[in-house]
Design an enzyme around this catalytic site. Structure first.
Site, mmCIF file in Angstrom:
data_model
loop_
_atom_site.group_PDB
_atom_site.id
_atom_site.type_symbol
_atom_site.label_atom_id
_atom_site.label_comp_id
_atom_site.label_asym_id
_atom_site.label_seq_id
_atom_site.Cartn_x
_atom_site.Cartn_y
_atom_site.Cartn_z
ATOM 1 N N HIS A 1 0.833 -1.203 0.000
ATOM 2 C CA HIS A 1 0.000 0.000 0.000
ATOM 3 C C HIS A 1 0.870 1.256 0.000
ATOM 4 O O HIS A 1 0.698 2.147 -0.853
ATOM 5 C CB HIS A 1 -0.916 -0.014 1.225
ATOM 6 C CG HIS A 1 -1.801 1.184 1.345
ATOM 7 N ND1 HIS A 1 -3.140 1.159 1.004
ATOM 8 C CD2 HIS A 1 -1.557 2.458 1.780
ATOM 9 C CE1 HIS A 1 -3.664 2.362 1.215
ATOM 10 N NE2 HIS A 1 -2.726 3.162 1.688
ATOM 11 N N GLU A 2 1.793 1.332 0.942
ATOM 12 C CA GLU A 2 2.629 2.529 1.041
ATOM 13 C C GLU A 2 3.560 2.653 -0.169
ATOM 14 O O GLU A 2 3.872 3.768 -0.612
ATOM 15 C CB GLU A 2 3.435 2.511 2.342
ATOM 16 C CG GLU A 2 2.593 2.485 3.615
ATOM 17 C CD GLU A 2 1.590 3.631 3.712
ATOM 18 O OE1 GLU A 2 1.804 4.675 3.055
ATOM 19 O OE2 GLU A 2 0.588 3.478 4.431
ATOM 20 N N HIS B 1 1.743 4.488 -2.884
ATOM 21 C CA HIS B 1 1.865 5.940 -2.716
ATOM 22 C C HIS B 1 3.236 6.418 -3.208
ATOM 23 O O HIS B 1 3.347 7.444 -3.884
ATOM 24 C CB HIS B 1 1.716 6.322 -1.242
ATOM 25 C CG HIS B 1 0.311 6.313 -0.738
ATOM 26 N ND1 HIS B 1 -0.714 7.002 -1.355
ATOM 27 C CD2 HIS B 1 -0.243 5.706 0.350
ATOM 28 C CE1 HIS B 1 -1.836 6.830 -0.660
ATOM 29 N NE2 HIS B 1 -1.577 6.044 0.363
ATOM 30 N N HIS C 1 3.507 6.627 -6.911
ATOM 31 C CA HIS C 1 2.751 7.782 -7.393
ATOM 32 C C HIS C 1 3.625 9.035 -7.344
ATOM 33 O O HIS C 1 3.594 9.882 -8.254
ATOM 34 C CB HIS C 1 1.505 7.967 -6.531
ATOM 35 C CG HIS C 1 0.445 8.813 -7.143
ATOM 36 N ND1 HIS C 1 -0.696 9.168 -6.470
ATOM 37 C CD2 HIS C 1 0.327 9.383 -8.371
ATOM 38 C CE1 HIS C 1 -1.465 9.920 -7.250
ATOM 39 N NE2 HIS C 1 -0.851 10.067 -8.411
#
Length: 382
Positions: free
Chosen positions: A170-171, A174, A177
């Site tokens: 998940h991190e 980010h 991105h």
């Protein structure tokens, strides 16, 4: 929100009926009330999907997990991560450069283990954003990714639970991105300037791969035998993933619609009529009704002090977007080409373009609820 609630509610009703039957037959609770449901649901989950989280953790050494994560990034985007020695704030921190065709395009610090004095939780943030200065110099993006996993003990390698692997992916979503942006204006490069209800798309998107058996098997090695994660154990984990999913979704719709409705009211009406507004929402979406004295709304801090004013829906909306984006990979025969388009249309543009336009550019259409419902185990949710 109304459409998602309508399509999820029949499955929530099945979930509720299952809990009530189990409470009567196994817990001697003839007429379970709202305060009984969490207890009964946990007992039902244990009865249906019992497996040892401790045993699962034995399969995932941190070195294999990181290698599997990096392999997935390379598969999706052709990007390689290479460790480099740089000054760091703690001996456990590691630094990796992202390379495309041998050229460095960014870097990430990984601070993965818990320690005394360290803030809890997990997060990613930008250390430097991509930007082009007036003299033409390009600053490459750098991020830091922080978690609080259990550190290694003695000469034993740290091992991660499945939930921790989800957090890591998940991190990292980010982080990608931020790091794979192609925008040179600092205010809208990377994660900067991305709308609140789209910023979780890349992170939740990455979580999907941790529910692919081939991906997990590749990063698993039992601490005693070296065996990969058994398919039978994975199947139990996957089945437990969607346990009571219907009730979870309609509860989220209750929160999101109540939040949206009260912020549509004038201030005076919002203060006076919130019980009636909440009751109206519950009549539409809920399958359980709390007692009349319940004052849930008075502690719903997300929408008053938590920054989610009229924005609580973004939790579910990000799930819709990420599931639909992942479905593009499920439908594709060319993962690398689909990954290239996801990078170009979603990750590369940062906040330089409206997120809805970016999603349509990638998917070729408006977002659809179908993938989220299918991933939630709701077959034929018309």
């Amino acid at each position: 929100l109304h459409d998602l609630a309508r399509r999820a509610k029949p499955f929530a009703e099945k979930d509720f009926a299952e809990i009530k039957a189990f409470a009567r037959e196994s817990l001697n609770i003839e007429d379970p009330q709202s305060w009984d449901l969490s207890y009964a649901a946990e007992k039902l989950r244990q009865a249906k999907y019992a497996f040892s989280e401790t045993e699962v953790k034995k399969y995932f050494p941190i070195s294999k997990v990181l290698a599997g994560l990096f392999a997935q990034i390379k598969k999706l985007y052709g990007i390689e991560l290479a460790e480099k020695t740089v000054p760091v704030w703690h001996k456990d921190v590691r630094y990796f450069e992202l390379k495309q065709d041998g050229q460095t395009i960014g870097g990430v610090y990984m601070d993965l283990y818990a320690r005394e004095g360290k803030r809890g939780g997990a997060w990613m943030d930008g250390y430097k954003s991509r930007r082009r200065f007036t003299d033409g110099t390009l600053q490459l993006p750098t991020a830091y990714l922080v978690c609080n996993f259990t550190p290694p003990v003695g000469d034993k390698e740290a091992r991660l639970s499945h939930d921790e692997i989800i957090t890591l992916f998940h991190e990292t979503g980010h982080g990608l991105h931020h790091l794979l942006t192609q925008v040179d204006e600092v205010g809208v490069s990377g994660i900067n300037g991305v709308e609140w209800d789209a910023v979780e798309l890349p992170s939740q998107f990455m979580e999907n791969f941790v529910w692919e058996y081939d991906v997990l098997a590749q990063m698993s090695s039992h601490e005693e035998t070296g065996a990969v994660l058994p398919k039978e154990l994975f199947d139990k984990m996957h089945a437990a993933k969607n346990f009571q999913r219907g009730m979870f979704l309609v509860r989220q719709m209750e929160f999101a619609l109540f939040d949206m409705e009260i912020y549509h009211q004038e201030d005076e009406g919002r203060l006076k009529e919130w019980p009636q507004i909440l009751d109206k929402v519950r009549q539409e979406v809920a399958v359980t009704q709390p007692p009349a004295y319940n004052r849930f709304a008075l502690s719903f801090s997300h929408i008053f002090a938590g920054g989610y004013s009229a924005g609580y829906y973004s939790y579910a909306w990000a799930e819709v977007l990420s599931a639909d984006a992942y479905a593009a990979f499920e439908e594709s025969d060319d993962v690398a080409e689909t990954g290239r388009r996801f990078w170009k249309e979603i990750l590369a543009v940062g906040g330089s373009r409206n997120a809805a336009e970016s999603f349509k550019a990638f998917r070729g259409r408006e977002p659809s609820l179908d993938a989220l419902l299918r991933h939630s185990g709701f077959d034929n949710a018309a």
